[in-house]
Motif scaffolding. Structure first.
Motif, PDB file in Angstrom:
ATOM      1  N   SER A  56      -3.733   9.771   0.174  1.00  0.00           N
ATOM      2  CA  SER A  56      -5.136  10.014   0.490  1.00  0.00           C
ATOM      3  C   SER A  56      -6.012   9.385  -0.589  1.00  0.00           C
TER       4      SER A  56
ATOM      5  N   GLN B 236       2.713   8.608  -4.537  1.00  0.00           N
ATOM      6  CA  GLN B 236       2.255   9.313  -3.344  1.00  0.00           C
ATOM      7  C   GLN B 236       1.802  10.735  -3.654  1.00  0.00           C
TER       8      GLN B 236
ATOM      9  N   LYS C 260       1.115   5.258   1.103  1.00  0.00           N
ATOM     10  CA  LYS C 260       0.490   6.244   1.983  1.00  0.00           C
ATOM     11  C   LYS C 260      -0.011   7.390   1.128  1.00  0.00           C
TER      12      LYS C 260
ATOM     13  N   GLU D 202       0.835  -1.206   0.000  1.00  0.00           N
ATOM     14  CA  GLU D 202       0.000   0.000   0.000  1.00  0.00           C
ATOM     15  C   GLU D 202       0.862   1.245   0.000  1.00  0.00           C
TER      16      GLU D 202
END
Lengths: 295, 203
Positions: free
Chosen positions: A155, A260, A153, A151
């Motif tokens: 939003s 990201q 990080k 995964e």
């Protein structure tokens, strides 16, 4: 190969004013950067060369997709079949060293042969029984698995969301008093080809590091909608939208910092299901015709 | 150095004598100097005196040379049909000897198991068939959508349509990569290994 590609893309960016075969005169109009939040769909008052195109404004929208970064898990059917294949594979194979050693160990245990020779630590490593060795290997694998990352990080709604699915970039627009989520779009300006318009749209709405590439000169889809009554004073009944396909460069899928990257304000990257929730049904219907479903 | 200078002198000398003989025709009126070039012949050295060898010894040497070549040819002809072995493709002797030992005892499968297996294969075939049908229907829809878009564009503007149907000159080369099984680890420094070339040399 790589050099050639980067060179070509340079050429394309620098000289998107490819010699036009028809008599359209091309004007460079890259400096019209419109911030998306304030973009009004019919904001552009420039008169069309031949405004008579039925009173419709020509728009170009780009369907920018990011393909899956991670392998999706196997479907139940695929899982059963792969297990079936594995079984067959084992049955048809010869026994490996490990299996022979297991048999040997078992035989030794049955016969009660015990080696009472004191072993040095290093020798003990070699003399470990097969099953003990298996445990050691398993532990090693577990430690390795712990380090793996699945995964980013980031939003929700950014480029790095839903890594095992295809995501599509959508942007919020104002249509009169209404807020609408649409694929990033922009009006065609006289002198441009539609492909150039789509490249301009991409330049306005996407970070250049994403390396979005438009696929092909021809539009892949079409949609038209009418403007609300209060907006028709500008002379347009509505817009005819021509869709182009765009792909995020493969480098993005290999690089953590790019994944990201937070999406811009009023922009989101959505999976196909999220699209059909957030966008208008008719619009989704037009999009899904050319959007290749990854699930 | 000495050779070059003698060469130079020679040519210069010759020029002078030519001028003397043929009059003013060889006098240059150009501002730059005439480039006097040395021919390769002038860089030559007087030949060394050949060593005289005994004709008997010479003949013996030549014969030796011929014999050596003949031997090499014979050696090559002998191995004509043999190919260089590929290490990786060869089955090791150890495995060949243990093939019997390593055979797996054939398990008698119950008929239910066999039935279940056949069922799995059948289901898989159906699954793949459905998948292919689905994919081709997606492609057909995409083609139809593009066709319609182009039709509509032509109705709107002939010149834009003409532009749209041009070949995309930058479409190729196209590069694409499949998905990964896990993401790259941030700040991971791959271990350095020592490179040892273990491939055998064959002559």
């Amino acid at each position: 190969m790589m050099m050639r590609y980067s060179f070509l893309s340079l050429v394309r960016n620098a000289g998107s004013s490819r010699a036009l075969t028809t008599n359209i005169r091309f004007t460079q109009s890259q400096d019209h950067a419109v911030s998306p939040a304030s973009t009004n769909v019919a904001d552009h008052n420039e008169t069309l060369g031949n405004k008579g195109i039925g009173g419709w404004q020509i728009m170009t929208a780009v369907c920018v997709t990011r393909h899956p970064v991670l392998c999706p898990p196997l479907s139940p059917m695929e899982h059963t079949y792969s297990q079936h294949l594995q079984k067959l594979d084992v049955e048809q194979s010869l026994q490996c060293d490990f299996e022979l050693q297991v048999i040997e160990d078992n035989a030794k245990k049955l016969l009660g042969v015990e080696e009472e020779v004191e072993l040095l630590e290093e020798e003990a490593k070699e003399k470990r029984s097969a099953l003990e060795q298996l445990d050691v290997w398993k532990q090693e694998q577990e430690e390795f698995e712990k380090e793996r990352v699945y995964e980013v990080k980031a939003s929700g709604g950014s480029v790095g969301s839903s890594l095992s699915r295809q995501v599509v970039l959508v942007q919020k627009y104002k249509l009169g008093s209404q807020d609408m989520w649409l694929l990033p779009q922009g009006p065609w300006k006289p002198g441009e080809t539609l492909r150039q318009t789509s490249e301009r749209v991409v330049a306005e709405c996407c970070d250049p590091s994403l390396g979005v590439r438009i696929m092909g000169n021809a539009p892949v889809g079409f949609y038209k909608y009418k403007y609300p009554k209060e907006m028709r004073s500008q002379g347009y009944i509505g817009a005819k939208v021509f869709f182009y396909r765009g792909q995020v460069g493969y480098r993005v899928r290999r690089s953590l910092p790019l994944l990201q990257l937070a999406s811009k304000k009023e922009q989101q990257w959505l999976t196909h299901e999220q699209l059909s929730e957030k966008l208008k049904q008719n619009y989704v219907k037009a999009i899904t015709q050319f959007l290749i479903d990854d699930s | 150095m000495s050779l070059a200078s003698t060469g130079f002198l020679c040519t210069f000398h010759r020029c002078q004598s030519l001028v003397g003989r043929l009059g003013v025709r060889f006098i240059s009126t150009q501002s730059g100097p005439l480039c006097v070039q040395l021919t390769s012949a002038l860089r030559a050295e007087p030949l060394k005196k050949k060593k005289k060898t005994d004709p008997v010894i010479q003949k013996a040497r030549e014969e030796k040379k011929i014999r050596r070549l003949e031997k090499a040819i014979r050696k090559l002809q002998k191995n004509e049909g043999q190919l260089k072995p590929i290490e990786e493709a060869e089955i090791s002797m150890k495995l060949k000897q243990e093939a019997k030992l390593r055979e797996r005892p054939a398990a008698k499968l119950p008929s239910e198991e066999l039935h279940a297996r056949r069922n799995v294969e059948l289901q898989w075939a159906r699954y793949k068939h459905r998948q292919v049908c689905h994919e081709s229907s997606i492609l057909a829809a995409a083609l139809h959508s593009q066709h319609r878009a182009l039709q509509e564009l032509r109705r709107v503007s002939e010149s834009l349509w003409l532009e749209a149907i041009q070949e995309d000159q930058f479409a190729l080369p196209f590069r694409s990569y499949g998905p990964l099984s896990s993401l790259p680890i941030a700040g991971y420094d791959g271990p350095d290994g020592e490179y040892v070339d273990v491939s055998k040399k064959w002559e």
